[in-house]
Design a protein around this motif. Structure first.
Motif, PDB file in Angstrom:
ATOM      1  N   PRO A 103       7.881  42.967  36.418  1.00 14.93           N
ATOM      2  CA  PRO A 103       9.061  42.488  37.155  1.00 14.93           C
ATOM      3  C   PRO A 103       9.037  42.875  38.638  1.00 14.93           C
ATOM      4  N   ARG A 104       8.605  44.114  38.939  1.00 10.00           N
ATOM      5  CA  ARG A 104       8.525  44.524  40.345  1.00 10.00           C
ATOM      6  C   ARG A 104       7.430  43.730  41.047  1.00 10.00           C
ATOM      7  N   GLY A 105       6.301  43.564  40.394  1.00  6.76           N
ATOM      8  CA  GLY A 105       5.215  42.776  40.981  1.00  6.76           C
ATOM      9  C   GLY A 105       5.641  41.346  41.256  1.00  6.76           C
ATOM     10  N   ASN A 106       6.407  40.764  40.363  1.00  7.36           N
ATOM     11  CA  ASN A 106       6.884  39.390  40.521  1.00  7.36           C
ATOM     12  C   ASN A 106       7.855  39.272  41.702  1.00  7.36           C
ATOM     13  N   ALA A 107       8.774  40.240  41.823  1.00  7.82           N
ATOM     14  CA  ALA A 107       9.715  40.231  42.952  1.00  7.82           C
ATOM     15  C   ALA A 107       8.974  40.405  44.272  1.00  7.82           C
ATOM     16  N   LEU A 108       7.960  41.254  44.284  1.00 13.11           N
ATOM     17  CA  LEU A 108       7.150  41.436  45.484  1.00 13.11           C
ATOM     18  C   LEU A 108       6.405  40.147  45.826  1.00 13.11           C
ATOM     19  N   LYS A 109       5.823  39.514  44.825  1.00 13.88           N
ATOM     20  CA  LYS A 109       5.097  38.264  45.065  1.00 13.88           C
ATOM     21  C   LYS A 109       6.011  37.213  45.689  1.00 13.88           C
ATOM     22  N   HIS A 110       7.282  37.201  45.285  1.00 16.24           N
ATOM     23  CA  HIS A 110       8.246  36.254  45.846  1.00 16.24           C
ATOM     24  C   HIS A 110       8.348  36.411  47.366  1.00 16.24           C
ATOM     25  N   VAL A 111       8.523  37.650  47.861  1.00 14.77           N
ATOM     26  CA  VAL A 111       8.671  37.839  49.313  1.00 14.77           C
ATOM     27  C   VAL A 111       7.341  37.720  50.044  1.00 14.77           C
ATOM     28  N   VAL A 112       6.243  37.994  49.359  1.00 10.66           N
ATOM     29  CA  VAL A 112       4.928  37.776  49.968  1.00 10.66           C
ATOM     30  C   VAL A 112       4.737  36.279  50.209  1.00 10.66           C
ATOM     31  N   ASP A 113       5.039  35.478  49.185  1.00 10.66           N
ATOM     32  CA  ASP A 113       4.880  34.027  49.316  1.00 10.66           C
ATOM     33  C   ASP A 113       5.877  33.417  50.291  1.00 10.66           C
ATOM     34  N   LYS A 114       7.113  33.882  50.269  1.00  6.31           N
ATOM     35  CA  LYS A 114       8.169  33.279  51.091  1.00  6.31           C
ATOM     36  C   LYS A 114       8.152  33.751  52.542  1.00  6.31           C
ATOM     37  N   HIS A 115       7.836  35.049  52.770  1.00  7.01           N
ATOM     38  CA  HIS A 115       7.966  35.622  54.116  1.00  7.01           C
ATOM     39  C   HIS A 115       6.673  36.214  54.670  1.00  7.01           C
ATOM     40  N   GLY A 116       5.596  36.145  53.924  1.00  9.52           N
ATOM     41  CA  GLY A 116       4.340  36.713  54.413  1.00  9.52           C
ATOM     42  C   GLY A 116       4.334  38.225  54.444  1.00  9.52           C
ATOM     43  N   VAL A 117       5.113  38.862  53.588  1.00  3.79           N
ATOM     44  CA  VAL A 117       5.172  40.327  53.532  1.00  3.79           C
ATOM     45  C   VAL A 117       3.767  40.871  53.265  1.00  3.79           C
ATOM     46  N   ASN A 118       3.407  41.931  54.000  1.00  4.63           N
ATOM     47  CA  ASN A 118       2.102  42.544  53.798  1.00  4.63           C
ATOM     48  C   ASN A 118       2.178  44.020  53.431  1.00  4.63           C
ATOM     49  N   LEU A 119       3.411  44.564  53.353  1.00  5.01           N
ATOM     50  CA  LEU A 119       3.566  45.970  52.994  1.00  5.01           C
ATOM     51  C   LEU A 119       4.870  46.168  52.240  1.00  5.01           C
ATOM     52  N   MET A 120       4.803  46.933  51.149  1.00  2.25           N
ATOM     53  CA  MET A 120       6.008  47.356  50.440  1.00  2.25           C
ATOM     54  C   MET A 120       6.142  48.859  50.643  1.00  2.25           C
ATOM     55  N   ALA A 121       7.259  49.264  51.226  1.00  3.74           N
ATOM     56  CA  ALA A 121       7.499  50.669  51.511  1.00  3.74           C
ATOM     57  C   ALA A 121       8.388  51.271  50.427  1.00  3.74           C
ATOM     58  N   CYS A 122       8.273  52.580  50.269  1.00  2.35           N
ATOM     59  CA  CYS A 122       9.132  53.310  49.340  1.00  2.35           C
ATOM     60  C   CYS A 122       9.324  54.721  49.899  1.00  2.35           C
ATOM     61  N   ILE A 123      10.204  55.484  49.256  1.00  2.00           N
ATOM     62  CA  ILE A 123      10.443  56.855  49.703  1.00  2.00           C
ATOM     63  C   ILE A 123      10.032  57.881  48.652  1.00  2.00           C
ATOM     64  N   CYS A 124       9.574  57.425  47.509  1.00  2.00           N
ATOM     65  CA  CYS A 124       9.192  58.312  46.415  1.00  2.00           C
ATOM     66  C   CYS A 124       7.683  58.534  46.437  1.00  2.00           C
ATOM     67  N   VAL A 147       8.287  54.883  54.118  1.00  2.00           N
ATOM     68  CA  VAL A 147       9.245  54.698  55.216  1.00  2.00           C
ATOM     69  C   VAL A 147       8.977  55.734  56.302  1.00  2.00           C
ATOM     70  N   HIS A 148       8.560  56.928  55.903  1.00  2.00           N
ATOM     71  CA  HIS A 148       8.280  57.974  56.889  1.00  2.00           C
ATOM     72  C   HIS A 148       7.084  57.619  57.766  1.00  2.00           C
ATOM     73  N   GLU A 149       6.117  56.917  57.223  1.00  2.00           N
ATOM     74  CA  GLU A 149       4.972  56.473  58.029  1.00  2.00           C
ATOM     75  C   GLU A 149       5.413  55.471  59.088  1.00  2.00           C
ATOM     76  N   LEU A 150       6.311  54.576  58.696  1.00  2.00           N
ATOM     77  CA  LEU A 150       6.850  53.598  59.649  1.00  2.00           C
ATOM     78  C   LEU A 150       7.613  54.309  60.767  1.00  2.00           C
ATOM     79  N   LEU A 151       8.390  55.316  60.391  1.00  2.00           N
ATOM     80  CA  LEU A 151       9.124  56.094  61.383  1.00  2.00           C
ATOM     81  C   LEU A 151       8.155  56.806  62.319  1.00  2.00           C
ATOM     82  N   GLY A 152       7.112  57.412  61.750  1.00  2.00           N
ATOM     83  CA  GLY A 152       6.124  58.110  62.571  1.00  2.00           C
ATOM     84  C   GLY A 152       5.439  57.178  63.555  1.00  2.00           C
ATOM     85  N   ASN A 153       5.172  55.959  63.131  1.00  2.00           N
ATOM     86  CA  ASN A 153       4.515  54.999  64.015  1.00  2.00           C
ATOM     87  C   ASN A 153       5.447  54.546  65.140  1.00  2.00           C
ATOM     88  N   ALA A 154       6.739  54.457  64.860  1.00  2.00           N
ATOM     89  CA  ALA A 154       7.709  54.002  65.862  1.00  2.00           C
ATOM     90  C   ALA A 154       8.179  55.127  66.784  1.00  2.00           C
TER      91      ALA A 154
END
Length: 167
Positions: A103-124, A147-154
């Motif tokens: 189910p998580r893979g399917n939801a991710l595939k939806h946004v990859v196909d629709k928006h070109g998502v290339n990264l899924m972030a998490c905090i765990c 999310v912390h990596e994104l913060l570090g990059n910004a």
């Protein structure tokens, strides 16, 4: 006896970071993450057990310009399990993990196909370590990050040299 812990309100690092950003204590340049098209996985324990839904999204909105939510019935209180917790994150249970994480893979595939998502972030940390297998199986080519990596990059540090690469 833990007298100090009893008298101290413990907070999650994501709550702390959201508060620090909200009060203007960090200099951030979200364009440093413009190469990333991002979605966010609400990890079971921080999300369901602790109610941490908005803080990661607030941090993301301040460090990333290209954020896309997965379908509404797959996030926040209705988040899907990644299939890797509860002791299922061992290699000998890989088939069960992949089925549980569909189910998580399917939801991710939806946004990859629709928006070109290339990264899924998490905090765990567990999810960050184990989601790679799930993503490689269900949505190859998508990366897992924190999310912390994104913060570090910004993050802009006073006196920092010009960057030649992203973190």
């Amino acid at each position: 006896v833990f007298e100090h812990a009893r008298g101290t309100r413990m907070i999650h690092i994501m709550e702390f970071l959201a508060d620090v950003i909200r009060h203007g204590k960090l200099k951030l340049d979200p364009s440093r993450n413009d190469h990333i098209r991002l979605t966010y996985h609400d990890s079971c324990n921080p999300a369901r057990a602790m109610g941490i839904f908005e803080e990661p999204r607030y941090v993301i909105s301040n460090v990333c310009n290209n954020f896309f939510e997965m379908p509404r019935n797959t996030i926040r209180e209705q988040t899907f399990c990644c299939g890797s917790g509860s002791g299922l994150n061992t290699d000998e249970l890989m088939e069960m993990r992949m089925r549980g994480g569909f189910p998580r893979g399917n939801a991710l595939k939806h946004v990859v196909d629709k928006h070109g998502v290339n990264l899924m972030a998490c905090i765990c940390a567990i999810d960050k370590a184990t989601l790679s297998s799930l993503v490689d199986y269900w949505v190859p080519g998508t990366e897992i990050g924190g999310v912390h990596e994104l913060l570090g990059n910004a993050l802009i540090m006073d006196g920092e040299p010009e960057r030649t690469q992203n973190l």
